[in-house]
Scaffold this active site. Structure first.
Site, short mmCIF file in Angstrom:
data_model
loop_
_atom_site.label_atom_id
_atom_site.label_comp_id
_atom_site.label_asym_id
_atom_site.label_seq_id
_atom_site.Cartn_x
_atom_site.Cartn_y
_atom_site.Cartn_z
N GLN A 82 0.72 -1.16 0.06
CA GLN A 82 -0.01 0.09 0.10
C GLN A 82 0.81 1.25 -0.08
O GLN A 82 1.93 1.35 0.69
CB GLN A 82 -0.87 0.19 1.21
CG GLN A 82 -1.99 -1.19 1.11
CD GLN A 82 -1.32 -2.49 1.88
OE1 GLN A 82 -0.05 -2.52 2.15
NE2 GLN A 82 -2.31 -3.04 2.39
N GLN B 25 -0.14 0.58 -5.85
CA GLN B 25 -1.45 0.16 -5.14
C GLN B 25 -1.96 1.23 -4.35
O GLN B 25 -1.10 1.85 -3.45
CB GLN B 25 -1.03 -1.16 -4.32
CG GLN B 25 -2.00 -1.48 -3.32
CD GLN B 25 -1.45 -3.03 -2.65
OE1 GLN B 25 -0.23 -3.65 -3.02
NE2 GLN B 25 -2.21 -3.52 -1.92
N ASP B 26 -3.20 1.19 -4.12
CA ASP B 26 -4.00 2.16 -3.27
C ASP B 26 -3.53 3.64 -3.68
O ASP B 26 -3.49 4.63 -2.63
CB ASP B 26 -3.53 1.81 -1.82
CG ASP B 26 -4.42 0.56 -1.32
OD1 ASP B 26 -5.01 -0.17 -2.11
OD2 ASP B 26 -4.16 0.10 -0.26
N ASP C 281 -6.38 -2.15 -6.46
CA ASP C 281 -7.28 -1.27 -5.66
C ASP C 281 -7.01 0.30 -5.44
O ASP C 281 -6.96 0.95 -4.66
CB ASP C 281 -7.20 -1.84 -4.39
CG ASP C 281 -7.64 -3.30 -4.14
OD1 ASP C 281 -8.28 -3.71 -5.18
OD2 ASP C 281 -7.27 -3.91 -3.14
N ARG D 8 -13.45 -5.02 -6.91
CA ARG D 8 -13.98 -6.11 -6.20
C ARG D 8 -14.50 -5.49 -4.88
O ARG D 8 -14.25 -4.30 -4.37
CB ARG D 8 -12.69 -6.90 -5.82
CG ARG D 8 -11.54 -6.11 -5.26
CD ARG D 8 -10.23 -7.14 -5.16
NE ARG D 8 -9.17 -6.55 -4.53
CZ ARG D 8 -8.13 -7.28 -4.15
NH1 ARG D 8 -8.24 -8.42 -4.32
NH2 ARG D 8 -7.14 -6.55 -3.49
#
Length: 478
Positions: free
Chosen positions: A143, A165-166, A187, A255
């Site tokens: 993250q 990521q993130d 994500d 998701r």
């Protein structure tokens, strides 16, 4: 549990639609901004660091006295924080390509998800424009958040969010993103906010495994009905650095990070990188609403989408399933409201410049609420009335395939008419030649005919020039 969410998710979608309509009207654009402070690394401003300018701003500013901070071009290596008491601040760069805020914190270097953020915004009414906000932590370091946004009624315009990521944590409250670019791998748009993304570019940055765009966190507050992500007229594609290897890139729309995850993609372009299944499971969560409506592009085919419990497609909105009665006509009604509201708001917004997003977000809320109620009440009835009045023109079945077939018929018929037009043209030309050869006997009517013929030729010449420059004519690119 799922039966409860059927009602809850509909309410959520109403809220998202309302916020979409609200943001269309509550953004005004100004050309004459008087900046309260200027940040410049070369010392030509009031401050050299963004955090210093924010720290010097008054606390608890009301929206009518918004505090404007200009950020001159440069790479600002600092972790920017807009505290909860720093309300209604506008942070404005000269150009997102030249004004960058960057950091490199990540989970791999010992930081939690929210602590890794390059920029954290808590102050209500925040506006960011023409900025790049980047977390430059390398890929596969876990993250690494670029923006952690918790601010209610916050808006970002023409900003770039870069990470892996993130990248973008839209954590809570009502948020709006317009004409922004967001890139990442896993994500990279996540959180529990009620967030609308309009006219944004969404770019994936990983070859394999498949990229995952959204991870919606459902309800931040268990009692909340104000949550969910809505994407309208956005583009999903590969990041520029991967364009030469595009065939190797795959992506999923999202998701469910937590139960009650809610995401809608509508009227957006989905490139071929979007996998046929579209969505995937996560974290044993089973209560969700993922929806797609009226998207376009090779990745927009919903026929092979994953069989998730809360997934809805545009086929549902056309009434092939029984619409729910718990929210004013069910999903079909919501779609009508969305499009009716968009048209209604377009009338309200007479002109949108391109200089800066302005303040006064809350001053128009009441008017927008009235507009939204009006559209909600009359949008579908007007649509049905319009269809009834013009039913003689409707070709059954009214499907996309039927429309394409009729368009092909019109186009081919126009092509087939060219020989007749060609012969008619030469007949008219011969007639005009005869008039000119006998111009001594020409009457005023004959002169008018010749003039009109010349004007007609000139018009066709202009049309040819327009077509040659690639202008869209009657739905075709030539």
């Amino acid at each position: 549990m799922e039966s409860k969410f059927a009602s809850s998710s509909s309410i959520v979608f109403v809220v998202v639609v309302f916020f979409l309509c609200s943001t269309r009207t509550t953004i005004s654009l100004q050309t004459n901004i008087i900046f309260n402070a200027t940040v410049a690394q070369d010392g030509s401003g009031n401050y050299r660091r963004i955090n210093d300018a924010i720290a010097a701003a008054p606390t608890h500013i009301n929206v009518t006295n918004r505090y404007y901070i200009r950020v001159k071009p440069g790479v600002y290596s600092e972790y920017v924080v807009v505290g909860e008491d720093k309300t209604n601040i506008a942070l404005i760069g000269d150009d997102a390509a030249a004004t960058k805020i960057t950091g490199n914190r990540s989970n791999a270097t010992g930081f939690g998800t929210t602590q890794s953020a390059t920029m954290t915004v808590d102050g209500e009414g925040f506006i960011g424009q023409s900025l790049t906000i980047e977390n430059s932590a390398p890929i596969n370091t876990g993250q690494a958040v670029a923006l952690n946004n918790n601010a209610n009624h916050s808006a970002f315009y023409r900003c770039i969010f870069m990470g892996y990521q993130d990248t973008l944590l839209a954590n809570k409250n009502s948020q709006f993103y317009k004409n922004c670019e967001i890139s990442g791998t896993v994500d990279f748009i996540f959180g529990s906010a009620a967030a609308v993304f309009q006219d944004c570019g969404i770019y994936v940055r990983r070859l394999s495994p498949p990229n995952v765009i959204t991870a919606n966190g459902g309800k931040h507050d268990p009692t909340s009905t104000n949550f969910g992500f809505s994407f309208q007229n956005c583009t999903i594609n590969v990041a520029p650095e991967l364009r030469l290897r595009k065939k190797e890139v795959k992506a999923l729309l999202g998701r469910p990070w937590k139960n009650y995850a809610t995401v809608v993609f509508m009227e957006s372009y989905l490139d071929e990188i979007v996998l046929p299944e579209g969505w995937t499971w996560c974290c044993n969560n089973t209560i969700m609403m993922f929806a797609e409506y009226n998207n376009r592009g090779p990745g927009a085919d919903t026929s092979k989408r994953a069989k998730l419990s809360g997934y809805k497609t545009s086929e549902y909105t056309r009434g092939k399933e029984t619409p729910r009665s718990d929210v004013k006509g069910g999903v079909e009604g919501l779609v009508c409201q969305t499009h009716g509201a968009a048209e209604f708001i377009d009338v309200i917004v007479a002109k949108a410049g391109e200089e800066i997003m302005a303040s006064k977000l809350h001053l128009l809320q009441s008017k927008v609420a009235e507009a939204s109620k009006l559209v909600s009440k009359h949008g579908c009835s007007y649509y049905k009335q319009l269809m009834e009045q013009n039913k003689q023109y409707i070709q059954e079945p009214p499907t996309v395939e039927k429309c394409q077939h009729l368009a092909n018929q019109v186009f081919c018929t126009q092509l087939a008419s060219i020989p007749g037009r060609y012969e008619s043209f030469w007949r008219e030309l011969d007639y005009v030649k005869q008039l000119l050869n006998n111009r001594q006997e020409m009457k005023i009517e004959d002169a008018g005919i010749a003039s009109l013929f010349g004007l007609d030729c000139f018009a066709w010449f202009c049309a040819g020039e327009i077509i040659g420059r690639g202008i869209k004519i009657t739905g075709y690119h030539v």
